[in-house]
Scaffold this motif. Structure first.
Motif, mmCIF file in Angstrom:
data_model
loop_
_atom_site.group_PDB
_atom_site.id
_atom_site.type_symbol
_atom_site.label_atom_id
_atom_site.label_comp_id
_atom_site.label_asym_id
_atom_site.label_seq_id
_atom_site.Cartn_x
_atom_site.Cartn_y
_atom_site.Cartn_z
ATOM 1 N N ASN A 225 -3.389 -1.571 15.990
ATOM 2 C CA ASN A 225 -4.075 -1.541 17.279
ATOM 3 C C ASN A 225 -3.189 -2.090 18.396
ATOM 4 O OD1 ASN A 225 -6.346 -0.381 16.202
ATOM 5 N ND2 ASN A 225 -7.451 -2.309 15.981
ATOM 6 N N TYR A 226 -2.492 -3.182 18.127
ATOM 7 C CA TYR A 226 -1.581 -3.772 19.109
ATOM 8 C C TYR A 226 -0.545 -2.733 19.564
ATOM 9 C CZ TYR A 226 2.042 -6.743 21.119
ATOM 10 O OH TYR A 226 2.978 -7.298 21.969
ATOM 11 N N GLY B 258 0.825 -1.211 0.000
ATOM 12 C CA GLY B 258 0.000 0.000 0.000
ATOM 13 C C GLY B 258 0.853 1.252 0.000
ATOM 14 N N ARG B 259 0.367 2.267 0.683
ATOM 15 C CA ARG B 259 1.034 3.572 0.703
ATOM 16 C C ARG B 259 2.480 3.460 1.204
ATOM 17 N NH1 ARG B 259 -3.003 5.095 4.314
ATOM 18 N NH2 ARG B 259 -1.293 5.798 5.639
ATOM 19 N N LYS B 260 3.296 4.365 0.743
ATOM 20 C CA LYS B 260 4.705 4.374 1.119
ATOM 21 C C LYS B 260 4.926 4.752 2.582
ATOM 22 C CE LYS B 260 6.483 5.406 -3.453
ATOM 23 N NZ LYS B 260 7.221 6.334 -4.305
ATOM 24 N N ASP B 261 3.997 5.526 3.155
ATOM 25 C CA ASP B 261 4.188 5.989 4.524
ATOM 26 C C ASP B 261 3.559 5.069 5.570
ATOM 27 O OD1 ASP B 261 1.588 6.630 3.795
ATOM 28 O OD2 ASP B 261 1.566 8.536 4.874
ATOM 29 N N LYS B 262 3.026 3.924 5.169
ATOM 30 C CA LYS B 262 2.439 2.979 6.124
ATOM 31 C C LYS B 262 3.545 2.347 6.968
ATOM 32 C CE LYS B 262 -0.889 0.057 5.096
ATOM 33 N NZ LYS B 262 -1.730 -0.931 4.386
ATOM 34 N N ILE B 263 3.251 2.124 8.261
ATOM 35 C CA ILE B 263 4.248 1.467 9.116
ATOM 36 C C ILE B 263 3.725 0.168 9.712
ATOM 37 C CG2 ILE B 263 5.582 3.542 9.658
ATOM 38 C CD1 ILE B 263 4.066 3.806 12.240
ATOM 39 N N PHE B 264 2.453 -0.148 9.488
ATOM 40 C CA PHE B 264 1.857 -1.395 9.967
ATOM 41 C C PHE B 264 1.229 -2.119 8.792
ATOM 42 C CE2 PHE B 264 1.404 1.756 13.410
ATOM 43 C CZ PHE B 264 2.260 1.183 14.327
ATOM 44 N N CYS B 265 1.273 -3.448 8.848
ATOM 45 C CA CYS B 265 0.729 -4.241 7.744
ATOM 46 C C CYS B 265 -0.774 -4.426 7.852
ATOM 47 C CB CYS B 265 1.417 -5.608 7.682
ATOM 48 S SG CYS B 265 1.057 -6.655 9.117
ATOM 49 N N SER B 266 -1.326 -4.256 9.046
ATOM 50 C CA SER B 266 -2.758 -4.484 9.239
ATOM 51 C C SER B 266 -3.290 -3.632 10.379
ATOM 52 C CB SER B 266 -3.008 -5.958 9.568
ATOM 53 O OG SER B 266 -2.430 -6.270 10.827
ATOM 54 N N VAL B 267 -4.607 -3.586 10.468
ATOM 55 C CA VAL B 267 -5.270 -2.881 11.562
ATOM 56 C C VAL B 267 -4.922 -3.562 12.883
ATOM 57 C CG1 VAL B 267 -7.522 -2.296 12.560
ATOM 58 C CG2 VAL B 267 -7.129 -1.999 10.114
ATOM 59 N N ARG B 268 -4.793 -4.865 12.856
ATOM 60 C CA ARG B 268 -4.456 -5.618 14.070
ATOM 61 C C ARG B 268 -3.104 -5.189 14.639
ATOM 62 N NH1 ARG B 268 -4.003 -12.200 14.598
ATOM 63 N NH2 ARG B 268 -3.631 -12.194 16.840
ATOM 64 N N CYS B 269 -2.093 -5.094 13.785
ATOM 65 C CA CYS B 269 -0.762 -4.666 14.240
ATOM 66 C C CYS B 269 -0.790 -3.214 14.714
ATOM 67 C CB CYS B 269 0.265 -4.832 13.129
ATOM 68 S SG CYS B 269 0.775 -6.549 12.879
#
Length: 121
Positions: A25-26, A12-23
């Motif tokens: 939220n954790y 996805g986006r270049k600025d994302k730092i988590f692979c999922s909503v779960r990570c």
């Protein structure tokens, strides 16, 4: 790019730092828990200090001088306060919510109770 939590590849986006909503939220839940533990310990100390000042002042007085030893015997922790202010004479007032204290001399502490003003929304 790899996920900050599980090291999985991020899509996805270049600025994302988590692979999922779960990570995501954790990460944030654990960050809040760590912050809450530290804040709770500090709040206990601050509230204890305020209680000591209230006990010494009583509910009617607005200021009084007390021997430093009196505060020390009650286990007042001088380095913990909410904020401070230096007056025009160069004296530092240390605040604990609606109370302030200042070293009047080496042996005396001046305690002042400020009127608590709450802002209306």
């Amino acid at each position: 790019m790899k996920c900050k939590i599980c090291s999985n590849r991020i899509v996805g986006r270049k600025d994302k730092i988590f692979c999922s909503v779960r990570c995501k939220n954790y990460y944030h839940v654990n960050l809040r828990k760590a912050t809450a533990m530290v804040v709770k310990e500090l709040d206990i100390i601050l509230h204890r200090n305020r209680s000591i000042l209230l006990e010494i002042m009583g509910k009617k007085k607005t200021q009084c001088k007390v021997a430093r030893v009196v505060l020390e015997k009650k286990k007042f922790r001088f380095k913990y306060h909410t904020h401070q202010n230096i007056n025009s004479k160069g004296k530092t007032y240390h605040y604990l919510y609606d109370f302030a204290w200042m070293e009047f001399s080496n042996d005396e502490i001046l305690i002042v109770k400020q009127p608590l003003v709450l802002k209306k929304k």
